[in-house]
Design a protein around this motif. Structure first.
Motif, PDB file in Angstrom:
ATOM      1  N   GLY A  44     -57.686  21.702  14.752  1.00 43.77           N
ATOM      2  CA  GLY A  44     -57.645  21.749  13.297  1.00 43.77           C
ATOM      3  C   GLY A  44     -56.528  22.643  12.786  1.00 43.77           C
ATOM      4  N   ILE A  45     -56.425  23.857  13.354  1.00 44.35           N
ATOM      5  CA  ILE A  45     -55.349  24.777  12.966  1.00 44.35           C
ATOM      6  C   ILE A  45     -53.994  24.184  13.328  1.00 44.35           C
ATOM      7  CG2 ILE A  45     -54.334  27.042  13.445  1.00 44.35           C
ATOM      8  CD1 ILE A  45     -57.186  28.098  13.884  1.00 44.35           C
ATOM      9  N   TRP A  46     -53.900  23.617  14.525  1.00 42.67           N
ATOM     10  CA  TRP A  46     -52.652  23.017  14.998  1.00 42.67           C
ATOM     11  C   TRP A  46     -52.220  21.876  14.072  1.00 42.67           C
ATOM     12  CZ3 TRP A  46     -52.138  21.026  20.760  1.00 42.67           C
ATOM     13  CH2 TRP A  46     -50.793  20.769  21.027  1.00 42.67           C
ATOM     14  N   SER A  47     -53.181  21.022  13.723  1.00 43.62           N
ATOM     15  CA  SER A  47     -52.881  19.883  12.856  1.00 43.62           C
ATOM     16  C   SER A  47     -52.397  20.333  11.480  1.00 43.62           C
ATOM     17  CB  SER A  47     -54.124  19.005  12.721  1.00 43.62           C
ATOM     18  OG  SER A  47     -53.928  17.957  11.805  1.00 43.62           O
ATOM     19  N   ASP A  48     -53.041  21.356  10.914  1.00 41.20           N
ATOM     20  CA  ASP A  48     -52.617  21.872   9.614  1.00 41.20           C
ATOM     21  C   ASP A  48     -51.215  22.458   9.683  1.00 41.20           C
ATOM     22  OD1 ASP A  48     -54.825  21.215   8.070  1.00 41.20           O
ATOM     23  OD2 ASP A  48     -55.882  23.084   8.493  1.00 41.20           O
ATOM     24  N   ARG A  49     -50.913  23.141  10.770  1.00 40.59           N
ATOM     25  CA  ARG A  49     -49.650  23.859  10.862  1.00 40.59           C
ATOM     26  C   ARG A  49     -48.460  22.934  11.090  1.00 40.59           C
ATOM     27  NH1 ARG A  49     -49.167  29.489  12.138  1.00 40.59           N
ATOM     28  NH2 ARG A  49     -50.940  30.550  11.227  1.00 40.59           N
ATOM     29  N   ILE A  50     -48.649  21.845  11.822  1.00 38.94           N
ATOM     30  CA  ILE A  50     -47.526  20.932  12.046  1.00 38.94           C
ATOM     31  C   ILE A  50     -47.591  19.714  11.132  1.00 38.94           C
ATOM     32  CG2 ILE A  50     -47.381  21.671  14.451  1.00 38.94           C
ATOM     33  CD1 ILE A  50     -48.557  18.983  15.276  1.00 38.94           C
TER      34      ILE A  50
ATOM     35  N   ASN B  10     -49.584  17.149  10.960  1.00 39.96           N
ATOM     36  CA  ASN B  10     -49.703  15.896  11.705  1.00 39.96           C
ATOM     37  C   ASN B  10     -51.162  15.647  12.037  1.00 39.96           C
ATOM     38  OD1 ASN B  10     -49.885  14.350  14.421  1.00 39.96           O
ATOM     39  ND2 ASN B  10     -47.802  13.916  13.722  1.00 39.96           N
ATOM     40  N   ARG B  11     -51.637  14.449  11.790  1.00 41.91           N
ATOM     41  CA  ARG B  11     -53.024  14.084  12.103  1.00 41.91           C
ATOM     42  C   ARG B  11     -53.104  13.016  13.189  1.00 41.91           C
ATOM     43  NH1 ARG B  11     -54.476  18.451   9.139  1.00 41.91           N
ATOM     44  NH2 ARG B  11     -54.471  18.112   6.890  1.00 41.91           N
ATOM     45  N   LYS B  12     -52.238  12.016  13.101  1.00 38.74           N
ATOM     46  CA  LYS B  12     -52.376  10.808  13.915  1.00 38.74           C
ATOM     47  C   LYS B  12     -52.259  11.079  15.416  1.00 38.74           C
ATOM     48  CE  LYS B  12     -50.659   6.053  14.223  1.00 38.74           C
ATOM     49  NZ  LYS B  12     -49.780   5.041  13.598  1.00 38.74           N
ATOM     50  N   SER B  13     -51.376  11.974  15.817  1.00 35.90           N
ATOM     51  CA  SER B  13     -51.192  12.259  17.249  1.00 35.90           C
ATOM     52  C   SER B  13     -52.478  12.789  17.877  1.00 35.90           C
ATOM     53  CB  SER B  13     -50.059  13.280  17.449  1.00 35.90           C
ATOM     54  OG  SER B  13     -48.841  12.776  16.967  1.00 35.90           O
ATOM     55  N   PHE B  14     -53.175  13.642  17.155  1.00 38.69           N
ATOM     56  CA  PHE B  14     -54.434  14.189  17.655  1.00 38.69           C
ATOM     57  C   PHE B  14     -55.508  13.103  17.735  1.00 38.69           C
ATOM     58  CE2 PHE B  14     -52.116  17.694  15.773  1.00 38.69           C
ATOM     59  CZ  PHE B  14     -52.251  18.694  16.715  1.00 38.69           C
ATOM     60  N   ILE B  15     -55.522  12.247  16.730  1.00 42.66           N
ATOM     61  CA  ILE B  15     -56.507  11.164  16.702  1.00 42.66           C
ATOM     62  C   ILE B  15     -56.300  10.227  17.894  1.00 42.66           C
ATOM     63  CG2 ILE B  15     -57.368   9.200  15.367  1.00 42.66           C
ATOM     64  CD1 ILE B  15     -56.422  10.699  12.829  1.00 42.66           C
TER      65      ILE B  15
END
Length: 423
Positions: free
Chosen positions: A92-98, A100-105
């Motif tokens: 969650g922190i990583w996604s907010d900071r960069i 980007n959502r789709k790569s994690f999904i």
């Protein structure tokens, strides 16, 4: 200026409403069932077909095929969920900071898909623990970024309904998955392992649909490096209302053990595996159908009321499971349990987004998942120990009284539907 052209005080001009609170909205966000919500729902649908065709079978597979104890079962579920929980905050922190959502999904659903057949190859319960941990790592990676992308795709006033629709599509897969399992074991009753291999197909379909999901436009500001974050600094910057809410949610979660204990209670009452699966399907069907309605109702009358109602239903179900022995009684309790899930899962996430800063949605959703999962470790281990050393009824009474304590705390917590300005 003519009197008829004077705007009311605090009224936002129509052409500038999309700039309020720093949120950039497009026309699709006015629709609850927009392409992003529908595609993410379809991704979750296929993933849950894969997961839930195995979920009611796995405790039976562990205890009858591999000879695992109930304590081992509780350990597997607790450790697996703990891994998912820790990953949720970090992703969650990583996604907010960069931004980007789709790569994690994508990565999360791929890991979950390949973990399924590994369970089928397992010869001991520690091997199942590894596979379940891999599966839950995928869940931890994807959950917070996916829910943040879902929240970003709709207007604030429709968050509860959007999460409700997503849960409906997700859980419809959970209702159909066990039906596939029921058909499979009716054809091959002595081949539980084969079911884990077939689960790879819907799992990979969910990964394929992720390619069709459009990520939100990235912020024009330079993304921060994830490795540089300080957890205590991040925690200190969060909305105090969210922290209070997280405390109440954690208290409830530490009493909410894995659903495998519900399934094993039904099985221990002498009810057939097929009937267990049908009961689980009925629960998921109610969960799916009720989620959009209760999500929309939370938008209208307040999320806290719906959440407390859900906790009360949980308490009723666990009290019932502590003494229930008939298939009819279990059927009623599973239907109520479906309503409890519809009243708490999506609504709980919507409250989290309501209380999160605009640039910390995935972070707060990740923290919610982390608290839930870490508490689930203790809840599942305690339930397993109580089951083995005191009796099944004690495990369910523990859950019921824990829910009552959580309700009393939640009544004292202020949960307002607010959007906190960026710091």
């Amino acid at each position: 200026m003519q009197l008829g052209t004077v705007r009311k005080q605090n009224e936002v001009p129509t052409n500038y409403r999309h700039l309020v609170k720093g949120v950039t909205m497009d026309s699709t966000e006015e629709k609850v069932l927009n392409p992003t919500v529908l595609k993410l729902g379809l991704v979750s649908f296929f993933a849950d077909v894969a997961s839930e065709m195995l979920y009611p079978i796995t405790p039976i597979f562990l205890t009858t095929v591999l000879g695992a104890s109930m304590t081992s079962l509780g350990l597997i579920e607790g450790v697996a969920e703990a891994i998912a929980s820790l990953m949720k905050t970090y992703s969650g922190i990583w996604s907010d900071r960069i931004s980007n959502r789709k790569s994690f999904i994508f990565a999360g659903y791929l890991l979950a898909a390949v973990a399924k057949p590994i369970i089928g190859f397992s010869q001991t319960w520690p091997q199942v623990l590894f596979a379940r941990s891999l599966d839950r790592t995928g869940k931890g990676l994807r959950s917070a970024p996916r829910d943040a992308l879902l929240a970003d795709s709709v207007a604030e006033r429709s968050r509860g309904e959007a999460f409700g629709w997503h849960r409906a599509m997700d859980t419809m897969g959970a209702a159909l998955g066990p039906l596939f399992a029921l058909y499979f074991i009716s054809v091959k009753p002595d081949d539980l392992r084969g079911l884990y291999y077939w689960a790879l197909i819907p799992g990979l379909l969910s990964v394929a649909v992720v390619f069709l999901v459009r990520d939100k436009k990235k912020s024009s500001t330079k993304p921060k490096h994830v490795a540089s974050f300080n957890f205590f600094k991040e925690w200190g910057s969060l909305n105090p209302q969210f922290k209070n809410y997280l405390l109440a949610w954690g208290l409830f979660s530490i009493a909410n053990s894995s659903d495998v204990f519900l399934l094993m209670k039904v099985k221990d009452a002498g009810i057939s595996t097929q009937a267990v699966i049908l009961l689980y399907c009925g629960y998921n069907l109610v969960y799916s159908l009720a989620s959009p309605f209760l999500g929309k109702l939370s938008d209208q009358i307040g999320r806290k009321r719906i959440l407390i109602l859900g906790f009360i239903m949980f308490m009723v179900v666990y009290l019932g499971f502590s003494a229930m022995k008939t298939v009819t009684g279990f059927a009623v309790l599973f239907l109520i349990y479906g309503l409890y899930m519809a009243a708490t899962d999506g609504v709980g996430k919507a409250i989290t987004v309501d209380l999160a800063d605009q640039d910390k949605k995935a972070t707060c959703l990740g923290l919610l998942g982390t608290v839930t999962g870490l508490c689930t470790i203790f809840a599942s281990l305690i339930a397993g120990l109580l089951w083995d050393h005191v009796g099944a009824s004690a495990a369910f009474l523990y859950g019921a009284f824990g829910a009552l304590a959580a309700i009393l705390v939640l009544l004292q917590v202020t949960i307002e539907k607010t959007a906190v300005a960026n710091h």
